[in-house]
Enzyme design. Structure first.
Site, PDB file in Angstrom:
ATOM      1  N   ARG A 192       0.799  -1.237   0.000  1.00  0.00           N
ATOM      2  CA  ARG A 192       0.000   0.000   0.000  1.00  0.00           C
ATOM      3  C   ARG A 192       0.824   1.275   0.000  1.00  0.00           C
ATOM      4  O   ARG A 192       1.899   1.334   0.586  1.00  0.00           O
ATOM      5  CB  ARG A 192      -0.921   0.005   1.233  1.00  0.00           C
ATOM      6  N   HIS A 240      -0.839  -2.505  -4.510  1.00  0.00           N
ATOM      7  CA  HIS A 240      -0.272  -3.373  -5.546  1.00  0.00           C
ATOM      8  C   HIS A 240      -0.312  -2.760  -6.953  1.00  0.00           C
ATOM      9  O   HIS A 240      -0.631  -3.446  -7.930  1.00  0.00           O
ATOM     10  CB  HIS A 240      -0.994  -4.723  -5.560  1.00  0.00           C
ATOM     11  N   HIS A 268       3.307 -12.376  -6.004  1.00  0.00           N
ATOM     12  CA  HIS A 268       2.243 -12.579  -5.017  1.00  0.00           C
ATOM     13  C   HIS A 268       1.713 -14.015  -5.014  1.00  0.00           C
ATOM     14  O   HIS A 268       0.514 -14.240  -4.820  1.00  0.00           O
ATOM     15  CB  HIS A 268       1.117 -11.586  -5.312  1.00  0.00           C
ATOM     16  N   ASP A 284      -0.549 -10.248   8.125  1.00  0.00           N
ATOM     17  CA  ASP A 284      -0.554  -9.479   6.874  1.00  0.00           C
ATOM     18  C   ASP A 284       0.417  -8.330   7.113  1.00  0.00           C
ATOM     19  O   ASP A 284       0.042  -7.168   7.104  1.00  0.00           O
ATOM     20  CB  ASP A 284      -1.974  -8.976   6.573  1.00  0.00           C
ATOM     21  N   GLU A 296       5.911 -12.230   0.198  1.00  0.00           N
ATOM     22  CA  GLU A 296       6.147 -11.240  -0.855  1.00  0.00           C
ATOM     23  C   GLU A 296       7.402 -10.460  -0.486  1.00  0.00           C
ATOM     24  O   GLU A 296       7.358  -9.541   0.330  1.00  0.00           O
ATOM     25  CB  GLU A 296       4.938 -10.310  -0.966  1.00  0.00           C
TER      26      GLU A 296
HETATM   27  C1  BGC Z   1      -1.805  -7.496   1.249  1.00  0.00           C
HETATM   28  C2  BGC Z   1      -3.160  -7.885   1.754  1.00  0.00           C
HETATM   29  C3  BGC Z   1      -4.056  -8.081   0.564  1.00  0.00           C
HETATM   30  C4  BGC Z   1      -3.454  -9.158  -0.303  1.00  0.00           C
HETATM   31  C5  BGC Z   1      -4.238  -9.403  -1.555  1.00  0.00           C
HETATM   32  C6  BGC Z   1      -1.271  -8.619   0.445  1.00  0.00           C
HETATM   33  O1  BGC Z   1      -0.015  -8.299  -0.043  1.00  0.00           O
HETATM   34  O2  BGC Z   1      -0.915  -7.149   2.290  1.00  0.00           O
HETATM   35  O3  BGC Z   1      -3.682  -6.908   2.626  1.00  0.00           O
HETATM   36  O4  BGC Z   1      -5.343  -8.421   0.942  1.00  0.00           O
HETATM   37  O5  BGC Z   1      -2.154  -8.800  -0.665  1.00  0.00           O
HETATM   38  O6  BGC Z   1      -4.437  -8.266  -2.254  1.00  0.00           O
END
Ligand code: BGC
Length: 389
Positions: free
Chosen positions: A115, A140, A214, A286, A351
């Site tokens: 983010r 993303h 991802h 997360d 990630e």
């Molecule tokens: C994020 C999550 C998100 C997920 C899928 C992760 O990298 O930190 O908050 O829901 O990606 O978008």
């Protein structure tokens, strides 16, 4: 720009302790057999652009299927301790699935992994406004990130392995980011059962960049239940706590004495339901784990062992951090491969990346890529085995 650090000796010792149950060398090598790379049609985008699927196979039978739509790792078949193969990544059987809404299964994420607060950042005195796609934040890469682009592709068998090279030009202003950015991502499947991802980029204007992949793993096999019993060690003594919007507060918090301490291997599910504000905010893990490093280079980030199958995944990276995400937002509404409903915690992501929202945190390692500078980053997924329990 090679924005890398490296592990401290102490952390190395801790990490090795974490890996005490030694995984074996690659399994099932049938000497003499050669690897191969083949290409097949995978369908067309809504705009009619043809997309392909590349099958990289090594001499041990490990197989990675990767599409040039979003650079998505569609399937990854690896052996368990008995030499039985299974697909260990979540995703879909066909392109149609990936063209719909999904949470970045297998995809290359960019320009900015994770983010950026309020979809805004300043660079060289100018404020840039990004596409917001996660409440008030940009996640993303925005509405149409690298995961939804068609990349040009070349596949070759080389001495170092089966190689897929993907290229994409992200135009100046795309999703609000400055600069024409030329990105290359190279996937190499080696005969050691490593899948290496090399990222490179250049820009003609200063910009920010944080690319990652991802993939959601389930080492028992995709669709075979949750990952809570899989054991993870993360080479990290600090993490970045978040606010309610999952934006880092700026603090680097020691993991010691918290559910975030994975310096010794621990089941993913052991503390996931603990009464902890950070776990509540994330609906599980997360969070961005700051890797313990002392200088640049490829270093161990995490190791996951599945007691059921004996599969082991070791993640090495040149990046300073990794987001550990436990599929908290999966809720059974997505039907993945074979029609299986992907429930919460059916996969985990590691990630490898710079910290989320770095452009708004001058104290975090920089994610600025200057015009003319070379961005380079490498992550390796090493598939090994240990005795199953
Ligand atoms: C994020 C999550 C998100 C997920 C899928 C992760 O990298 O930190 O908050 O829901 O990606 O978008």
């Amino acid at each position: 720009m090679h924005r890398t650090l490296s592990i401290t000796c102490l952390a190395a010792v801790i990490f090795c302790a974490a890996c005490a149950k030694r995984p074996s060398e690659p399994q099932g090598a049938s000497q003499g057999e050669k690897g191969s790379v083949t290409k097949q049609e995978f369908g067309k985008t809504a705009q009619g652009q043809p997309v392909d699927l590349y099958i990289l196979k090594n001499r041990n039978g490990v197989e990675a299927a990767i599409t040039n739509y979003g650079g998505i790792v569609v399937s990854l078949r690896t052996p368990d301790a008995k030499g039985q193969f299974a697909d260990v990544v979540l995703g879909f059987d066909n392109l149609q699935g990936y063209l719909g809404e999904h949470p970045y299964f297998g995809a290359i994420v960019g320009r900015y992994g994770n983010r950026i607060a309020k979809g805004k950042f300043s660079l060289n005195g100018k404020t840039y406004t990004l596409a917001k796609n996660n409440g008030e934040n940009s996640l993303h890469g925005g509405l149409k990130g690298f995961d939804k682009q068609v990349w040009s592709a070349t596949a070759e068998s080389k001495p170092e392995g089966q190689v897929l090279t993907l290229k994409y030009r992200s135009a100046d202003g795309e999703e609000g980011y400055p600069g024409n950015l030329d990105v290359t991502v190279v996937y190499t499947l080696t005969d050691d059962n490593d899948l290496k991802i090399d990222y490179a980029a250049t820009t003609d204007q200063d910009t920010v960049l944080n690319i990652t992949n991802h993939t959601y793993f389930n080492l028992t096999g995709q669709g075979k239940g949750d990952v809570l019993g899989q054991q993870i060690a993360i080479n990290s003594s600090r993490f970045t706590p978040v606010d309610a919007g999952l934006i880092p507060t700026g603090e680097l918090k020691p993991v010691a004495g918290t559910p975030f301490d994975f310096r010794n291997p621990k089941a993913i599910g052991k503390d996931i339901a603990a009464d902890d504000l950070q776990l509540k905010l994330g609906k599980g893990y997360d969070h961005n784990f700051v890797l313990d490093r002392k200088d640049e280079g490829l270093a161990p980030a995490a190791e996951v062992t599945d007691p059921v199958s004996g599969r082991v995944l070791q993640v090495w990276t040149t990046e300073p951090a990794t987001q550990f995400y436990t599929g908290n937002f999966l809720d059974g509404t997505i039907k993945g491969k074979g029609g299986v409903a992907y429930q919460q915690r059916f996969g985990f992501c590691l990630e490898t990346q710079h910290y989320p929202d770095s452009p708004n945190h001058p104290a975090f390692p920089t994610t600025t890529l200057k015009a003319g500078q070379q961005y380079k980053s490498t992550t390796v997924w090493k598939f090994r085995t240990a005795a199953a329990q």
